[in-house]
Design a protein around this motif. Structure first.
Motif, PDB file in Angstrom:
ATOM      1  N   ALA A   1       0.524  -1.470  -0.026  1.00  0.00           N
ATOM      2  CA  ALA A   1       0.134  -0.120  -0.357  1.00  0.00           C
ATOM      3  C   ALA A   1       0.440   1.001   0.055  1.00  0.00           C
ATOM      4  CB  ALA A   1      -0.562   0.117   0.925  1.00  0.00           C
ATOM      5  N   GLU A   2       0.389   2.120  -0.722  1.00  0.00           N
ATOM      6  CA  GLU A   2       1.254   3.355  -0.721  1.00  0.00           C
ATOM      7  C   GLU A   2       1.047   4.265  -0.197  1.00  0.00           C
ATOM      8  OE1 GLU A   2       1.393   3.914  -5.899  1.00  0.00           O
ATOM      9  OE2 GLU A   2       1.177   5.703  -4.619  1.00  0.00           O
ATOM     10  N   LYS A   3       1.989   4.633   1.116  1.00  0.00           N
ATOM     11  CA  LYS A   3       1.690   6.152   1.699  1.00  0.00           C
ATOM     12  C   LYS A   3       1.744   6.877   0.989  1.00  0.00           C
ATOM     13  CE  LYS A   3       5.579   3.597   3.850  1.00  0.00           C
ATOM     14  NZ  LYS A   3       7.240   3.603   3.655  1.00  0.00           N
ATOM     15  N   PRO A   4       0.367   7.817   1.994  1.00  0.00           N
ATOM     16  CA  PRO A   4       0.263   9.281   1.561  1.00  0.00           C
ATOM     17  C   PRO A   4       1.139   9.742   1.427  1.00  0.00           C
ATOM     18  CG  PRO A   4      -0.788   8.681   3.917  1.00  0.00           C
ATOM     19  CD  PRO A   4       0.077   7.398   3.190  1.00  0.00           C
ATOM     20  N   VAL A   5       1.000  11.110   0.542  1.00  0.00           N
ATOM     21  CA  VAL A   5       2.020  11.605  -0.051  1.00  0.00           C
ATOM     22  C   VAL A   5       1.407  12.784  -0.516  1.00  0.00           C
ATOM     23  CG1 VAL A   5       4.199  12.808  -1.957  1.00  0.00           C
ATOM     24  CG2 VAL A   5       3.259   9.617  -1.453  1.00  0.00           C
ATOM     25  N   GLU A   6       1.757  13.906   0.093  1.00  0.00           N
ATOM     26  CA  GLU A   6       2.138  15.601  -0.608  1.00  0.00           C
ATOM     27  C   GLU A   6       3.436  16.117  -1.279  1.00  0.00           C
ATOM     28  OE1 GLU A   6      -0.230  15.956   3.925  1.00  0.00           O
ATOM     29  OE2 GLU A   6       0.938  17.076   3.530  1.00  0.00           O
ATOM     30  N   PRO A   7       2.971  16.916  -1.974  1.00  0.00           N
ATOM     31  CA  PRO A   7       4.137  17.379  -2.322  1.00  0.00           C
ATOM     32  C   PRO A   7       5.103  18.543  -1.577  1.00  0.00           C
ATOM     33  CG  PRO A   7       2.141  18.631  -3.526  1.00  0.00           C
ATOM     34  CD  PRO A   7       1.381  17.101  -2.688  1.00  0.00           C
ATOM     35  N   GLY A   8       6.218  18.793  -2.277  1.00  0.00           N
ATOM     36  CA  GLY A   8       6.592  20.171  -1.718  1.00  0.00           C
ATOM     37  C   GLY A   8       8.146  19.696  -1.387  1.00  0.00           C
ATOM     38  N   SER A   9       7.728  18.759   0.714  1.00  0.00           N
ATOM     39  CA  SER A   9       8.959  19.316   1.102  1.00  0.00           C
ATOM     40  C   SER A   9       9.954  17.752   0.539  1.00  0.00           C
ATOM     41  CB  SER A   9       8.547  18.968   2.471  1.00  0.00           C
ATOM     42  OG  SER A   9       7.884  17.543   2.440  1.00  0.00           O
TER      43      SER A   9
ATOM     44  N   ILE B   1      10.003   8.690  -3.468  1.00  0.00           N
ATOM     45  CA  ILE B   1      10.895   7.501  -4.183  1.00  0.00           C
ATOM     46  C   ILE B   1      11.182   6.525  -3.891  1.00  0.00           C
ATOM     47  CG2 ILE B   1      13.042   7.618  -4.072  1.00  0.00           C
ATOM     48  CD1 ILE B   1      13.188  10.890  -4.908  1.00  0.00           C
ATOM     49  N   GLU B   2      10.630   6.262  -2.124  1.00  0.00           N
ATOM     50  CA  GLU B   2      10.942   4.983  -2.169  1.00  0.00           C
ATOM     51  C   GLU B   2       9.431   4.112  -2.430  1.00  0.00           C
ATOM     52  OE1 GLU B   2      11.230   5.643   2.727  1.00  0.00           O
ATOM     53  OE2 GLU B   2       9.783   4.018   2.677  1.00  0.00           O
ATOM     54  N   ASN B   3       8.412   4.784  -2.714  1.00  0.00           N
ATOM     55  CA  ASN B   3       7.481   4.226  -2.871  1.00  0.00           C
ATOM     56  C   ASN B   3       7.621   3.754  -4.712  1.00  0.00           C
ATOM     57  OD1 ASN B   3       5.586   4.644  -1.467  1.00  0.00           O
ATOM     58  ND2 ASN B   3       4.663   6.642  -2.025  1.00  0.00           N
ATOM     59  N   LYS B   4       7.872   4.938  -5.165  1.00  0.00           N
ATOM     60  CA  LYS B   4       9.171   4.533  -6.473  1.00  0.00           C
ATOM     61  C   LYS B   4       9.639   3.631  -6.370  1.00  0.00           C
ATOM     62  CE  LYS B   4      11.265   8.086  -8.779  1.00  0.00           C
ATOM     63  NZ  LYS B   4      11.603   8.896  -9.460  1.00  0.00           N
ATOM     64  N   SER B   5      10.395   2.850  -5.687  1.00  0.00           N
ATOM     65  CA  SER B   5      11.434   2.064  -5.499  1.00  0.00           C
ATOM     66  C   SER B   5      11.100   0.721  -5.404  1.00  0.00           C
ATOM     67  CB  SER B   5      12.395   2.077  -4.289  1.00  0.00           C
ATOM     68  OG  SER B   5      13.262   1.625  -3.538  1.00  0.00           O
ATOM     69  N   GLY B   6       9.848   0.644  -4.597  1.00  0.00           N
ATOM     70  CA  GLY B   6       8.646  -0.241  -4.657  1.00  0.00           C
ATOM     71  C   GLY B   6       8.243  -0.740  -5.674  1.00  0.00           C
ATOM     72  N   LYS B   7       7.985  -0.009  -6.869  1.00  0.00           N
ATOM     73  CA  LYS B   7       7.007   0.036  -7.792  1.00  0.00           C
ATOM     74  C   LYS B   7       8.535  -0.941  -8.974  1.00  0.00           C
ATOM     75  CE  LYS B   7       3.770   3.168  -8.206  1.00  0.00           C
ATOM     76  NZ  LYS B   7       3.528   4.780  -9.193  1.00  0.00           N
ATOM     77  N   ILE B   8       9.732  -0.631  -8.966  1.00  0.00           N
ATOM     78  CA  ILE B   8      10.892  -1.260  -9.556  1.00  0.00           C
ATOM     79  C   ILE B   8      11.056  -2.051  -9.171  1.00  0.00           C
ATOM     80  CG2 ILE B   8      13.059  -0.370  -9.996  1.00  0.00           C
ATOM     81  CD1 ILE B   8      12.397   2.752  -9.920  1.00  0.00           C
ATOM     82  N   GLU B   9      10.942  -2.699  -7.851  1.00  0.00           N
ATOM     83  CA  GLU B   9      12.064  -3.926  -7.414  1.00  0.00           C
ATOM     84  C   GLU B   9      10.245  -4.667  -8.379  1.00  0.00           C
ATOM     85  OE1 GLU B   9      13.908  -2.856  -3.568  1.00  0.00           O
ATOM     86  OE2 GLU B   9      12.753  -4.190  -3.333  1.00  0.00           O
TER      87      GLU B   9
END
Lengths: 391, 133
Positions: free
Chosen positions: B4-12, B20-28
């Motif tokens: 499950a993806e963690k909720p993300v807010e833009p900006g910080s 990026i961590e979410n992306k990493s999971g997808k990539i693996e």
């Protein structure tokens, strides 16, 4: 052949300008001087050396109406040269610049002086700069009747402000009435384009003034239509080395020149989409080229080259690339190699200046280029049948 | 199974790191499914970030995808052209690591990418001082 004449003058040319009748050429041979050559009996003879600047002369323009030459230099000065008898006499133009001046242009021909009421000539000036931005200013020259000039019709100036560029701009009649640096210009910036993330160089207006083209050092060329509150920009990625200067030969065709030493033709299709068409000059590899799209190794006489044929335009990658990729390949020659030369090319070093020439017919077809190889090449598009539709 | 993806807010930076961590999971997952080209494209999305920590995190993810690519030409055929310039930037970052395996892979990609896109791509990756990786 699009290149109709090649003149080798000196080792390296910074910029050039032609006399009104094109019998003489003025250029800077990469120093603080301006040399004037005249074609006498099929030979170019050096007639004058204009010595006044302290540093590199970076821009020259030769007025078509008054036969005066204006030069600007890295020494932040500008001189207007008048021919008095056998001599060219300089007049200093005070610019109040705190950076080098890079280019200069006389204002458009045929602007009449005011007779009764001094009107203002509204001109759109475009500038490019080493901060990567292209700025368009709406500016005014006093004392000029301007009824014919509408917005968008401009003198196709090329200059920039900001970190390293400035402009000196003169009225084309006798009086020096207008001179400015970016701080003293009566101007209103109407547009700022931040399309390039690197230095921006040559900028040029289309004949109608509706489109602007400029080049960036990131191998990009930018076309901007409807310069004004809502411009339409096209970023065209150039496949090759960066361009230094650009010239509209017609509303739909642009010639870009730069580090590939070979003019590049860009054209707009019917829907106004700009794209690269082809190189203008010859591009023969020094070896028997391989098939298109493939890459192959050629070894012989101690020369190792990687030769790639890009469809119509074959080009030779220097042996540096060969060494870069070759670490896992066998049989690399360790003998000293000669740099691969493209035979048949008109210029063999970076082209940094392109100028329009007087046309023989109604359509613009002739232009000249000068480069760091010290050559001035005259080009004629007459025989380029595939480009006719864009002229 | 995707986490499950963690909720993300833009900006910080924190939020970008989470992305990026979410992306990493997808990539693996994509790598496990033998889809390295898709993995690389996913890694290149939203690149490069501005913050230094994010740049490093993003590089780790891109590097993982780069090393999974075996068929370079095939990968380039399926890669969206808008990612060519950013890929070239990461190739140079890879070459700068000095790690033999990374450099070997990046050299191969450099060769094929240059063949495909031309010198302009190299220039754009070098001349852009704003969007660095």
């Amino acid at each position: 052949m699009a290149a109709v004449a090649v003149h080798q003058f000196v080792q390296c040319i910074t910029c050039h300008a032609w006399s009104p009748d094109q019998s003489m050429i003025a250029f800077c041979p990469n120093n603080n001087e301006v040399h004037i050559y005249k074609l006498l009996q099929d030979k170019w003879e050096k007639l004058h050396v204009l010595q006044k600047h302290d540093q590199l002369v970076s821009g020259i323009d030769w007025s078509g109406t008054s036969n005066r030459i204006v030069s600007v230099s890295h020494d932040r000065n500008s001189f207007v040269w008048n021919q008095e008898g056998p001599e060219w006499v300089p007049t200093l133009v005070i610019l109040r610049l705190n950076r080098a001046a890079l280019c200069v242009q006389w204002s458009p021909k045929g602007i009449p002086l005011a007779t009764v009421d001094p009107f203002h000539l509204r001109i759109l000036l475009a500038t490019t700069s080493t901060d990567g931005k292209c700025r368009v200013f709406s500016t005014f020259i006093k004392g000029v009747d301007t009824r014919e000039s509408k917005t968008g019709s401009s003198s196709d100036p090329k200059f920039g402000e900001g970190s390293a560029v400035s402009l000196t701009f003169f009225q084309c009649k006798e009086e020096l009435t207008f001179s400015f640096s970016s701080s003293t210009l009566t101007q209103q910036q109407i547009l700022q384009l931040d399309l390039s993330s690197s230095w921006a160089f040559g900028v040029n207006w289309s004949p109608s003034g509706n489109t602007l083209a400029y080049v960036g050092h990131n191998s990009m060329i930018y076309f901007v239509d409807d310069v004004g509150p809502s411009p339409l920009a096209q970023n065209v990625a150039v496949r090759y080395l960066p361009l230094r200067d650009v010239l509209f030969v017609s509303e739909k065709m642009v010639i870009g020149v730069g580090f590939d030493c070979n003019p590049m033709v860009f054209a707009a299709d019917k829907s106004g989409l700009w794209s690269f068409i082809r190189f203008l000059g010859e591009r023969k590899e020094s070896s028997s080229g391989p098939k298109s799209g493939s890459q192959s190794w050629k070894e012989g006489k101690g020369v190792t080259e990687v030769v790639e044929n890009d469809g119509e335009n074959g080009w030779v990658i220097s042996e540096a690339f060969g060494k870069l990729y070759g670490q896992s390949r066998q049989g690399l020659s360790n003998d000293t190699v000669e740099p691969s030369k493209i035979q048949g090319a008109a210029h063999d070093n970076c082209i940094n200046c392109i100028e329009l020439l007087k046309q023989k017919g109604p359509k613009t077809k002739r232009f000249s280029t000068s480069g760091m190889d010290g050559k001035v090449v005259i080009w004629d598009l007459d025989n380029q049948h595939d480009l006719r539709e864009y002229l | 199974m995707a986490e499950a993806e963690k909720p993300v807010e833009p900006g910080s930076a924190e939020n970008i790191l989470t992305k990026i961590e979410n992306k990493s999971g997808k990539i693996e997952n994509l790598i496990k499914q033998f889809k390295p080209a898709e993995a690389l494209q996913t890694a290149l999305e939203d690149s490069p970030p501005q913050d230094e920590r994010c740049k490093s995190a993003n590089w780790t993810v891109v590097h993982k995808a780069l090393m999974a690519v075996k068929d370079v030409e095939g990968m380039l055929l399926s890669l969206d052209p808008k990612y060519y310039d950013i890929l070239m930037k990461y190739v140079y970052r890879g070459l700068s690591t000095g790690d033999p395996a990374t450099c070997d892979r990046c050299l191969k990609i450099h060769e094929k990418l240059t063949e495909k896109v031309g010198f302009g791509c190299i220039l754009r990756s070098l001349a852009d001082t704003v969007n660095t990786v």
